[in-house]
Scaffold this active site. Structure first.
Site, mmCIF file in Angstrom:
data_model
loop_
_atom_site.group_PDB
_atom_site.id
_atom_site.type_symbol
_atom_site.label_atom_id
_atom_site.label_comp_id
_atom_site.label_asym_id
_atom_site.label_seq_id
_atom_site.Cartn_x
_atom_site.Cartn_y
_atom_site.Cartn_z
ATOM 1 N N LYS A 1 -2.333 9.182 4.944
ATOM 2 C CA LYS A 1 -1.236 8.335 4.271
ATOM 3 C C LYS A 1 -1.136 8.277 2.483
ATOM 4 O O LYS A 1 -0.026 7.655 1.946
ATOM 5 C CB LYS A 1 -2.137 7.158 4.309
ATOM 6 C CG LYS A 1 -3.382 6.522 4.284
ATOM 7 C CD LYS A 1 -3.352 5.880 4.881
ATOM 8 C CE LYS A 1 -4.800 5.212 4.597
ATOM 9 N NZ LYS A 1 -5.647 4.241 4.836
ATOM 10 N N ARG B 1 -11.163 -6.268 8.899
ATOM 11 C CA ARG B 1 -9.841 -5.851 8.541
ATOM 12 C C ARG B 1 -9.130 -5.959 10.463
ATOM 13 O O ARG B 1 -8.666 -6.738 10.846
ATOM 14 C CB ARG B 1 -9.299 -4.845 8.282
ATOM 15 C CG ARG B 1 -8.124 -4.479 7.380
ATOM 16 C CD ARG B 1 -7.720 -3.318 6.579
ATOM 17 N NE ARG B 1 -7.923 -1.809 7.786
ATOM 18 C CZ ARG B 1 -7.023 -0.663 6.823
ATOM 19 N NH1 ARG B 1 -7.606 -0.360 5.657
ATOM 20 N NH2 ARG B 1 -7.524 -0.178 7.917
HETATM 21 C C1 LIG Z 1 -7.516 5.218 5.513
HETATM 22 C C2 LIG Z 1 -7.613 4.959 6.790
HETATM 23 C C3 LIG Z 1 -8.108 5.672 7.138
HETATM 24 C C4 LIG Z 1 -8.748 7.055 6.157
HETATM 25 O O1 LIG Z 1 -9.751 6.040 5.198
HETATM 26 P P1 LIG Z 1 -10.469 7.115 3.978
HETATM 27 O O2 LIG Z 1 -11.294 6.455 3.139
HETATM 28 O O3 LIG Z 1 -8.920 7.736 2.905
HETATM 29 O O4 LIG Z 1 -11.172 8.318 4.503
HETATM 30 C C5 LIG Z 1 -9.067 5.509 8.231
HETATM 31 N N1 LIG Z 1 -8.812 4.845 8.898
HETATM 32 C C6 LIG Z 1 -7.883 3.830 8.811
HETATM 33 C C7 LIG Z 1 -7.721 2.970 10.350
HETATM 34 C C8 LIG Z 1 -6.766 4.315 7.700
HETATM 35 O O5 LIG Z 1 -6.710 2.836 7.910
#
Ligand SMILES: *Cc1c(COP(=O)(O)O)cnc(C)c1O
Length: 359
Positions: A36, A131
């Site tokens: 992302k 969240r």
């Molecule tokens: C962004 C995200 C991740 C990855 O997080 P990082 O801290 O970049 O490793 C994993 N799971 C979900 C649900 C996310 O939104």
């Protein structure tokens, strides 16, 4: 070359990925590569795949569509709960999505049936970060619902910590997730393929835990791209923290007083003027600003200090002299600065994979 630009070293990303994939494989954990922050860049996705991730994951269906269009191979998971307005796109392009709402499951089910597909579902469990997530006491009911909906297959459960409230993945909350996996399997007589323990913030827990229990997947973004552990933002041993570098160009270089003069009211972004008179400073202005990146997340070269930023100007103090107009400087980016730079149309992206080009 044009500025501002983000130079991206794909070999460093691949190395970071391979290193963590191997470290986690020892603990029975597969890595899902989170794209992302890279806006669905097919080159970055391919670097993650060369580094050994089992599949790709993104929070936005647009990014998944971009990767599919570029023929990036592999399984793709939507890791933000689908918008009901997008369920058709989700079913068409993502193999699996993370879910917490019955209404969404029901719409995904109809969309999957109309498309003649089966869509995988991972149910996300709330373990304290507040969240996304189903409260633990409601998870069994949701599993029952997911199993009842045609067109859907329940792939497993997962959780996400540390993102909203900074809740640290621990032996307690991870054991709770494992316990839920066991009780779901026992109650429904099914096997959960995925128990997805979390994100880059789970690395310290995994590498230090006596047992990882049922957790068999982590979803990693920041650790792979920036080589840092997000709970402390310390570099991870053996990884590159400089796969991304933001270059900006000087447009003004002058010695100026350190304090403004005239009557002082609010500035454009509510920043306060400096409180201490440091005497005259070499003030360098770079043509990069809040429309391009997160100025608070930039680390300037040695000897430079970021003083302030507006939409289009980054104001930096330098010691005894300044870079002249037209010169460039390299800034290291944190996650916030990276995401903003990747999503800004004003920032050119320059991808390099020295090992591939040398062949
Ligand atoms: C962004 C995200 C991740 C990855 O997080 P990082 O801290 O970049 O490793 C994993 N799971 C979900 C649900 C996310 O939104």
């Amino acid at each position: 070359m044009s500025a501002p630009r983000l130079e991206i070293d794909l070999d460093k990303i691949q190395h970071n990925t391979r290193t963590l994939v191997d470290r986690l494989a020892f603990r029975g954990i597969a890595v899902s590569g989170v794209t992302k922050a890279s806006l669905g860049s097919p080159e970055i996705a391919l670097a993650l795949l060369r580094g050994g991730v089992r599949g790709l994951a993104d929070s936005r269906i647009e990014n998944i569509e971009a990767m599919r269009l570029a023929r990036v191979p592999g399984a793709m998971t939507l890791i933000r709960s689908p918008m009901i307005s997008q369920v058709d796109r989700v079913v068409a392009h993502a193999d699996v999505s993370f879910n917490t709402e019955l209404e969404v499951l029901s719409k995904l089910s109809s969309a999957a049936i109309s498309a003649g597909k089966t869509h995988g579902v991972v149910l996300m469990v709330e373990l304290g970060d507040l969240r996304e997530g189903i409260l633990p006491g409601d998870v069994h009911d949701m599993v029952g619902e997911a199993l009842r909906h045609p067109g859907l297959t329940l792939e497993g459960i997962g959780t996400n910590l540390a993102c909203r409230s900074g809740v640290v993945p621990s032996s307690e909350n991870m054991a709770e997730l494992s316990g839920l996996a066991d009780s779901i399997e026992a109650t429904f007589g099914i096997k959960l393929r995925v128990v997805s323990g979390g994100n880059s913030a789970n690395l310290s827990w995994v590498l230090g835990a006596a047992s990882v229990g049922r957790v068999n997947e982590l979803r990693l973004g920041e650790a792979l791209l920036l080589g840092r552990e997000p709970l402390t933002r310390q570099p991870i041993e053996g990884l590159y923290a400089d796969a991304f570098t933001l270059y900006a160009e000087v447009i003004e270089a002058k010695q100026k007083p350190s304090l403004p003069w005239g009557e002082i009211a609010q500035s454009a972004f509510g920043e306060l003027p400096p409180a201490i008179d440091r005497g005259p400073v070499w003030q360098t202005i770079f043509a990069v600003g809040r429309q391009d990146t997160d100025p608070e997340g930039l680390q300037p070269p040695k000897g430079m200090e970021v003083l302030a930023a507006s939409s289009d100007h980054l104001i930096v103090a330098q010691g005894s002299s300044s870079l002249p107009a037209g010169a460039e400087a390299a800034f290291q980016v944190n996650y916030s600065a990276l995401v903003r730079a990747m999503t800004s149309n004003f920032v050119a992206k320059v991808l390099a994979a020295p090992s591939i080009q040398a062949r």
